[in-house]
Scaffold this active site. Structure first.
Site, PDB file in Angstrom:
ATOM      1  N   HIS A 101       0.728  -1.214  -0.043  1.00 13.35           N
ATOM      2  CA  HIS A 101      -0.042  -0.090   0.013  1.00 13.35           C
ATOM      3  C   HIS A 101       1.081   1.408   0.028  1.00 13.35           C
ATOM      4  O   HIS A 101       1.532   1.513   1.033  1.00 13.35           O
ATOM      5  CB  HIS A 101      -1.007   0.065   0.977  1.00 13.35           C
ATOM      6  CG  HIS A 101      -1.972   1.172   0.856  1.00 13.35           C
ATOM      7  ND1 HIS A 101      -3.156   1.131   0.498  1.00 13.35           N
ATOM      8  CD2 HIS A 101      -1.889   2.546   1.361  1.00 13.35           C
ATOM      9  CE1 HIS A 101      -3.931   2.168   0.623  1.00 13.35           C
ATOM     10  NE2 HIS A 101      -3.093   3.016   1.124  1.00 13.35           N
ATOM     11  N   CYS A 102       0.967   1.970  -1.297  1.00  9.11           N
ATOM     12  CA  CYS A 102       1.836   3.092  -1.287  1.00  9.11           C
ATOM     13  C   CYS A 102       1.203   3.819  -2.630  1.00  9.11           C
ATOM     14  O   CYS A 102       0.543   3.343  -3.036  1.00  9.11           O
ATOM     15  CB  CYS A 102       3.183   2.960  -1.434  1.00  9.11           C
ATOM     16  SG  CYS A 102       3.533   1.620  -2.669  1.00  9.11           S
ATOM     17  N   TYR A 162      -8.172  17.179  -1.109  1.00  7.54           N
ATOM     18  CA  TYR A 162      -6.905  17.890  -0.594  1.00  7.54           C
ATOM     19  C   TYR A 162      -5.884  17.933  -1.629  1.00  7.54           C
ATOM     20  O   TYR A 162      -6.265  17.005  -2.620  1.00  7.54           O
ATOM     21  CB  TYR A 162      -6.521  17.010   0.673  1.00  7.54           C
ATOM     22  CG  TYR A 162      -5.992  15.535   0.236  1.00  7.54           C
ATOM     23  CD1 TYR A 162      -4.854  15.344  -0.314  1.00  7.54           C
ATOM     24  CD2 TYR A 162      -6.833  14.543   0.229  1.00  7.54           C
ATOM     25  CE1 TYR A 162      -4.363  13.873  -0.887  1.00  7.54           C
ATOM     26  CE2 TYR A 162      -6.424  13.245  -0.185  1.00  7.54           C
ATOM     27  CZ  TYR A 162      -5.320  12.925  -0.445  1.00  7.54           C
ATOM     28  OH  TYR A 162      -4.956  11.660  -1.326  1.00  7.54           O
ATOM     29  N   ARG A 189     -10.428   0.059  -6.702  1.00  5.41           N
ATOM     30  CA  ARG A 189     -10.586   0.618  -5.283  1.00  5.41           C
ATOM     31  C   ARG A 189     -12.042   1.437  -5.007  1.00  5.41           C
ATOM     32  O   ARG A 189     -12.285   2.434  -5.709  1.00  5.41           O
ATOM     33  CB  ARG A 189      -9.369   1.573  -4.869  1.00  5.41           C
ATOM     34  CG  ARG A 189      -9.267   2.053  -3.419  1.00  5.41           C
ATOM     35  CD  ARG A 189      -8.495   3.099  -3.183  1.00  5.41           C
ATOM     36  NE  ARG A 189      -8.005   2.986  -1.548  1.00  5.41           N
ATOM     37  CZ  ARG A 189      -7.571   4.341  -1.036  1.00  5.41           C
ATOM     38  NH1 ARG A 189      -7.104   5.271  -1.643  1.00  5.41           N
ATOM     39  NH2 ARG A 189      -7.252   3.963   0.310  1.00  5.41           N
ATOM     40  N   TYR A 201     -12.125   1.050   1.083  1.00  2.00           N
ATOM     41  CA  TYR A 201     -11.656   1.965   2.156  1.00  2.00           C
ATOM     42  C   TYR A 201     -12.872   2.417   2.958  1.00  2.00           C
ATOM     43  O   TYR A 201     -13.867   3.311   2.253  1.00  2.00           O
ATOM     44  CB  TYR A 201     -10.555   3.079   1.504  1.00  2.00           C
ATOM     45  CG  TYR A 201      -9.970   3.909   2.486  1.00  2.00           C
ATOM     46  CD1 TYR A 201      -9.719   3.302   3.849  1.00  2.00           C
ATOM     47  CD2 TYR A 201      -9.530   5.249   2.126  1.00  2.00           C
ATOM     48  CE1 TYR A 201      -9.193   4.042   4.637  1.00  2.00           C
ATOM     49  CE2 TYR A 201      -8.931   5.726   2.960  1.00  2.00           C
ATOM     50  CZ  TYR A 201      -8.724   5.233   4.606  1.00  2.00           C
ATOM     51  OH  TYR A 201      -8.036   5.905   5.406  1.00  2.00           O
ATOM     52  N   HIS A 240      -6.552  -0.550   5.707  1.00  2.00           N
ATOM     53  CA  HIS A 240      -6.098  -0.209   7.091  1.00  2.00           C
ATOM     54  C   HIS A 240      -6.943  -0.757   8.045  1.00  2.00           C
ATOM     55  O   HIS A 240      -7.551   0.017   8.987  1.00  2.00           O
ATOM     56  CB  HIS A 240      -6.186   1.247   7.128  1.00  2.00           C
ATOM     57  CG  HIS A 240      -5.545   1.858   6.122  1.00  2.00           C
ATOM     58  ND1 HIS A 240      -4.312   1.202   5.282  1.00  2.00           N
ATOM     59  CD2 HIS A 240      -5.781   3.176   5.449  1.00  2.00           C
ATOM     60  CE1 HIS A 240      -4.017   2.133   4.360  1.00  2.00           C
ATOM     61  NE2 HIS A 240      -4.918   3.262   4.126  1.00  2.00           N
ATOM     62  N   ASP A 261       2.093   3.039   3.086  1.00  2.00           N
ATOM     63  CA  ASP A 261       1.198   4.281   3.026  1.00  2.00           C
ATOM     64  C   ASP A 261       2.051   5.250   2.598  1.00  2.00           C
ATOM     65  O   ASP A 261       1.566   6.430   2.420  1.00  2.00           O
ATOM     66  CB  ASP A 261       0.270   4.405   4.031  1.00  2.00           C
ATOM     67  CG  ASP A 261      -0.629   5.503   3.965  1.00  2.00           C
ATOM     68  OD1 ASP A 261      -1.404   5.478   2.898  1.00  2.00           O
ATOM     69  OD2 ASP A 261      -0.905   6.359   4.792  1.00  2.00           O
ATOM     70  N   ASN A 279      -2.588  13.557   3.969  1.00  7.14           N
ATOM     71  CA  ASN A 279      -3.689  13.889   4.989  1.00  7.14           C
ATOM     72  C   ASN A 279      -2.971  13.687   6.268  1.00  7.14           C
ATOM     73  O   ASN A 279      -3.716  13.716   7.203  1.00  7.14           O
ATOM     74  CB  ASN A 279      -4.672  13.187   4.878  1.00  7.14           C
ATOM     75  CG  ASN A 279      -5.667  13.871   3.661  1.00  7.14           C
ATOM     76  OD1 ASN A 279      -5.406  15.016   3.675  1.00  7.14           O
ATOM     77  ND2 ASN A 279      -6.483  12.979   3.053  1.00  7.14           N
TER      78      ASN A 279
HETATM   79  C1  0GY Z   1      -4.520   6.117   2.087  1.00  5.58           C
HETATM   80  C2  0GY Z   1      -5.411   6.979   3.350  1.00  5.58           C
HETATM   81  C3  0GY Z   1      -5.800   8.319   2.986  1.00  5.58           C
HETATM   82  C4  0GY Z   1      -6.071   8.891   1.664  1.00  5.58           C
HETATM   83  C5  0GY Z   1      -6.585   8.131   0.583  1.00  5.58           C
HETATM   84  O1  0GY Z   1      -7.414   8.209  -1.525  1.00  5.58           O
HETATM   85  C6  0GY Z   1      -7.036   8.944  -0.796  1.00  5.58           C
HETATM   86  O2  0GY Z   1      -6.725   9.890  -0.766  1.00  5.58           O
HETATM   87  O3  0GY Z   1      -6.482   6.882   0.594  1.00  5.58           O
HETATM   88  C7  0GY Z   1      -6.598   8.959   4.066  1.00  5.58           C
HETATM   89  O4  0GY Z   1      -6.790  10.475   3.918  1.00  5.58           O
HETATM   90  O5  0GY Z   1      -6.889   8.334   4.993  1.00  5.58           O
HETATM   91  O6  0GY Z   1      -4.696   4.998   2.261  1.00  5.58           O
HETATM   92  O7  0GY Z   1      -3.673   6.945   1.628  1.00  5.58           O
END
Ligand code: 0GY
Length: 289
Positions: free
Chosen positions: A27-28, A45, A120, A153, A177, A245, A250
C-alpha cells in the site's frame, strides 16, 4: 498550489528489521509531479508531489523488492501517474486503479497490461463524494472478468451498513487499514469484533494491517495499534497484507519515519512464517499469481 498537510519524511531511518527476500510494500501511492500529472479538480486535498523515483528509492532503502501502488482520491479517476509508475517498474509493481462506470473495456485492458490488478472503492466521506452502490457493483462485475479484485476503504462506524454490499461483490476484497478501527476502544470492542467476524465469515475478504500512523492515538511507536494488527495476523495469516502508505497523504498530526513503520512489522507478525506470509506469500498470491 500548496499542499495542505505535512510533507513526507525527508530522511527516514534505516529499519532494524530486514524484510525477507521478495517482500512487497502493498500500500503506497505516487502523486504527480503536478506539472506532468495534474491533481483532480474535484480532490478534497492537495498532496505534496511524491513521484515514482522517490517511491522506488524508498522501496530499495527499506529493503523491499516490490510495490502495490494504490490510486488515491487526489488523482480522481485519472490513473495516468499510476500507470506511468507501473510501466517504469515492470514486474516490480502492481496497481490498484479508480475507475468510473464509463471506463471502456479497452482502457481496462491497457491498465491490465500495465499491471493494474484491482479497483478501489472509497467510502470515506472526507475524501470522496458518494458513489451509488449499484455503480460500484457494475464495475466489480466487469473487472471480475479480468481476474481483478476490489480494494475497499471505509471507517469502522460505516461497516455495519456496508456488509450487505460487500457480500454482493463477486471477487476477492481487500479492506484498507483494518477497516480503520478506533483504537481507543480496544480490540474486544464490538466494533472491532464486527470486523473480525466479517473476515471469519467471508474467506474472500482480506485486509491490510497498515497505517498505525493514522490509527494511533498515542503516537509513535504505535503501541496502541499493534494489538489490532497482531490479532488479524494471528487469526487470518493467509489474508493479510502490509504497506507503508507512503507518502502518507493527509497526515496532519505527525509525519511518520518510514523506517520506524517497518520496525512495527516484527511486533505484529511475531514468527518468521507469519512475516513471510504477510510480506511475500500473500501479496505474491494476489498480485503476482
Ligand atoms: C490512504 C489514506 C488516505 C487517503 C486516501 O485516496 C486517498 O486520498 O486513501 C486518508 O486520508 O486516510 O490510504 O492513503
Amino acid at each position: 498550489m500548496d499542499p495542505d498537510y505535512l510533507p513526507f519524511h525527508p530522511n527516514p531511518g534505516k529499519p532494524a528489521f530486514v524484510p525477507p527476500p521478495g517482500a512487497v510494500d502493498a500500500h503506497c501511492h505516487v502523486f504527480g509531479p503536478a506539472d506532468r500529472f495534474p491533481y483532480a479538480p474535484e480532490r478534497k486535498y492537495t498532496p505534496c508531489d511524491a513521484p515514482k523515483e522517490r517511491l522506488f528509492a524508498l522501496r530499495d532503502f527499506l529493503g523491499f523488492e516490490r510495490n502495490v501502488i494504490v490510486q488515491a482520491s487526489c488523482h480522481g479517476r485519472d490513473n495516468a501517474a499510476l500507470v506511468d509508475a507501473l510501466r517504469t517498474a515492470g514486474e516490480r509493481a502492481r496497481g490498484v486503479a479508480v475507475v468510473g462506470p464509463d471506463v471502456t473495456d479497452a482502457a481496462l485492458r491497457d491498465m491490465d497490461a500495465a499491471g493494474v490488478r484491482a479497483v478501489r472503492f472509497n467510502f470515506v466521506k472526507r475524501l470522496v463524494d458518494a458513489t451509488p452502490r449499484e455503480v460500484f457493483l457494475g464495475i466489480a462485475n466487469r473487472i471480475a472478468d479480468l481476474g481483478w479484485h476490489v480494494v475497499v476503504y471505509f471507517e469502522a462506524p460505516d461497516l455495519a451498513d456496508l456488509i450487505p454490499f460487500l457480500r454482493q461483490l463477486p471477487t476477492t476484497i481487500v479492506v484498507d487499514h483494518m477497516g480503520r478501527p478506533d483504537v481507543s476502544k480496544g480490540v474486544d470492542h464490538p466494533e472491532f469484533r464486527r470486523f473480525m467476524d466479517l473476515l471469519a465469515d467471508n474467506d474472500n475478504i482480506w485486509t491490510k494491517v497498515s497505517c498505525p500512523e493514522r490509527l494511533t492515538v498515542a503516537g509513535p511507536d504505535y503501541g496502541d495499534v499493534v494489538p489490532f494488527a497482531r490479532r488479524l495476523v494471528e487469526s487470518f495469516p493467509d489474508r493479510v497484507l502490509w504497506g507503508t502508505d507512503w507518502p502518507h497523504p493527509n497526515m496532519k498530526s505527525h509525519m511518520p519515519d518510514d523506517g520506524m513503520l517497518v520496525d512495527v512489522i516484527p511486533r505484529i507478525a511475531t514468527t518468521e512464517d507469519r512475516r513471510r506470509g504477510l510480506l511475500v506469500g500473500n501479496p505474491t498470491r494476489l498480485y503476482w499469481p
